[in-house]
Structures are given as structure tokens and as C-alpha cells.
Scaffold this active site. Sequence first.
Site, mmCIF file in Angstrom:
data_model
loop_
_atom_site.group_PDB
_atom_site.id
_atom_site.type_symbol
_atom_site.label_atom_id
_atom_site.label_comp_id
_atom_site.label_asym_id
_atom_site.label_seq_id
_atom_site.Cartn_x
_atom_site.Cartn_y
_atom_site.Cartn_z
ATOM 1 N N SER A 119 -10.712 -9.897 -47.083
ATOM 2 C CA SER A 119 -11.516 -9.082 -47.552
ATOM 3 C C SER A 119 -13.337 -9.959 -46.846
ATOM 4 C CB SER A 119 -11.492 -9.346 -48.529
ATOM 5 O OG SER A 119 -10.659 -8.833 -49.535
ATOM 6 N N THR A 184 1.115 -6.349 -49.592
ATOM 7 C CA THR A 184 2.400 -6.397 -47.757
ATOM 8 C C THR A 184 3.345 -5.111 -47.781
ATOM 9 O OG1 THR A 184 3.900 -6.418 -49.332
ATOM 10 C CG2 THR A 184 2.992 -8.535 -48.795
ATOM 11 N N TYR A 209 -13.089 -6.894 -59.727
ATOM 12 C CA TYR A 209 -12.306 -7.235 -58.316
ATOM 13 C C TYR A 209 -11.672 -6.309 -57.848
ATOM 14 C CZ TYR A 209 -12.607 -9.109 -53.794
ATOM 15 O OH TYR A 209 -12.117 -8.927 -51.976
ATOM 16 N N SER A 210 -11.859 -5.197 -57.109
ATOM 17 C CA SER A 210 -10.429 -3.869 -57.219
ATOM 18 C C SER A 210 -10.505 -3.426 -55.174
ATOM 19 C CB SER A 210 -10.345 -2.340 -58.268
ATOM 20 O OG SER A 210 -9.274 -2.344 -57.491
ATOM 21 N N GLY A 342 -11.852 -13.685 -47.709
ATOM 22 C CA GLY A 342 -10.857 -13.661 -47.040
ATOM 23 C C GLY A 342 -9.169 -13.805 -47.469
ATOM 24 N N SER A 368 -2.277 -18.464 -46.512
ATOM 25 C CA SER A 368 -2.844 -17.818 -46.778
ATOM 26 C C SER A 368 -3.170 -18.600 -48.189
ATOM 27 C CB SER A 368 -1.224 -16.702 -47.948
ATOM 28 O OG SER A 368 -0.835 -16.134 -46.971
#
Length: 389
Positions: A119, A184, A209-210, A342, A368
Amino acid sequence: MPTPRTLLAVPVSLALLCLSTTASQAHPAPDTNALVRLLVTRGRAPAAALLAHDSTGVGTAPTGTDHPPTGTGDPQAGTDDTRAGTDDAQAESDYALGTTEYAQAGTDISRADHFRAGSITKTFIATVILQLAAEHRLSLSDTVERHLPGLVHGAGNDGRALTLRSLLTHTSGLYDFTAVTGGTVPVSPTQAVRTAVTHPPADRGRFSYSNTNYVLLGLVIRQVTGNSYATEAERRIIAPLRLTGTSFPGSRTTLPSPHGRAYATDGSDVTDLDPRVAGAAGELVTTLADLDRFYSALLGGELLPPHRLREMLDTRTAHGSYGMGLFPVKLPCGITVWGHNGRISGSYVRTAATVDGRRVLTFRVNTSGIADPGLEPALLAAEFCPRTS
């Protein structure tokens, strides 16, 4: 592609690691090596690395390439000697930007590695949109419908009621398409939006948040300029700043050399990944040095006119949670830093900087996420909070 979250209180045991100092320095070198090692031990990351810049004239001395050797590396990345040589060149380039500090832990991670930034892509997209606004090619008050007619429609969603500002600040209420795909499944931008608008929106005007917001902004860039968001970002940001390790890979599943490996939380190797799982919301591939350079340049006023940069940093629309592609974090010492995080499969990255861009750090892990949520605020406090003996 995570939601920014408020920093947790820094645990006392971690804070103590940050207190090594000398009385003669206002900003002594924090013990980042110890904290980066904790990203591996407590954070359960295979490897971690941090690169910080300080162009204030006060801070850490450049460390050059004095860091632990990397592991065997990826076969595509060449020999260890090749990667070390790349690190040497990068260190010289870093030094030109100011004093530097580098720390790493674990194996198979290098200062010059390319990695997926998730992000953090949003800061690049927001910068391009604000540049277009500065050129009067669009207005932040434009509706989504004006630029993308008929696309946002259904289940209570209405592009006529949404502005570009609401997309930039995550106050559109649009459903996050990655809640369906899990981040994914490769999808086209149109497929991502269509997935989102089969779900009713959240309350407009409330921060939610989108990733769908920034996929739409990528489509707006194409509509306004005739070029992809990648082409515009390369022309407007990447080339002028000479971010030679930064790219928008499109559908390319492999990373440029040099690079290490990336691992999912279950330990599986996810180094090869189709970036279309994220698109304009999280496609970027980059390096530690390039992210430091980008955020320093952005906050230092190199990419936007002053009034547009002020708009980017204005969090009132999102009720203090988010600006436009940036969010603030107030540290325990009272200093506020700006940046983004991110997350994409196999990579978690965080960049933060002072509001003038003169002090900036980026750290990453090759998985991750970080198991211990207290480590991130500890690192930020160690780097940015002044200490005395």
C-alpha cells in the site's frame, strides 16, 4: 495493503533498548540493530532490514556497508559478491543524500534488494492525482461519475455522490474488494470495482480504509491523461527522482535482481506473485533507498506545490486518521511523523518521516506481517524521539 492503526504504547523493555546515548549528541544513534533483530526473534520474520536518512546535519554517521553478510541469496540475483558490490554502490548513493544508518537481521536480505511495497503504492498514486489537480486537469471536488461514468453503481453505491477527495481520504464508504479476493486473486481494475459495488457501502464521510478507492484513482489517471497510472508515476516521480530500483511491474510475477525470498505467514515461498492482486492500491516494487528518497522529496516540497502538499497532509476530512496517501502518527515524545505502510503477501514495509522530510526511515520484513505489534512503534520512537543521557 493494511489499514493504518494507532501506535501502541512502547513497551518499557523495548524503550530501554533505545536509550543508549552520549551527552554530546542531540540525536544520538539509536540502537536500531537491537530493534531490527527483534523483528526476527519477537516479530517472527525470517529477515528484516532498516535504512534511515538524516539530512539535518545532526544524527548518525554513515555506516557504509558494515553490516552482517547476507545469506546465499536468490539464484537470479547473482553471486554474493555481485550483491555486495551492488550494496557498495547503493551505500555511496545513499551517502550523497545525507548521513545514513543501516541495520539488518536474519539471512537472505540485502540493502539493495527489490521487494514488494504493497500500500505504499497509494502515496505515489495520490501524488500523481494532486499533480494533475495542480495542473487544473482535474479537481478534487470532481465526482467519480464525471471521470468514470456508470462504473460505480449498484447495491447503494453511486459514483455521482462520490468525489475524488473522498477516494483519496478513504471516506467514500466503498467496500474493499480485497475482502473478497483476500489479496491473492489477480483481477483487472474494472473487476475489482465491480466486485466492490456488489456490496453496500459504509457511511459516506466516515474514514473506512478501502483498496477500491485507489484502484479507482488509477482509472481516473488513465481517463484524464490517456496513460496508465504506472506510466504517469514513472514520468512524474520515478524518473525525476532517479528511483532506479522502483517500478510498476504490471503482470510480471518475478522481482528484478537483486532480491531475496518472500514468505507467507505459513512459511511458504511467495516470491513470485502476480501484482494484479493489488493494482493501483499496492503494485509497487522498490528498494529501501528509493522509498527514503521518495518520501524525503515529497515532504520536502520537490513534487507538489506548497498548497497541494498542505492538502495532502490535511486529515480533517478523515477526522484525523488519514490525509491523502499519507497518515500521521504521534510518537510518545510528541513528535508526529508522516508516511505509510504496505502489506502484500510476503512483504511488510513501513516508511515514516518528519514533516519536512529531513529525517526518514524505511524498514521491511520478508513476510506478510510482524507478530509483535509493539515493535513498529518502538522503532519509530527510537529513530525520531530525541534522547538525553
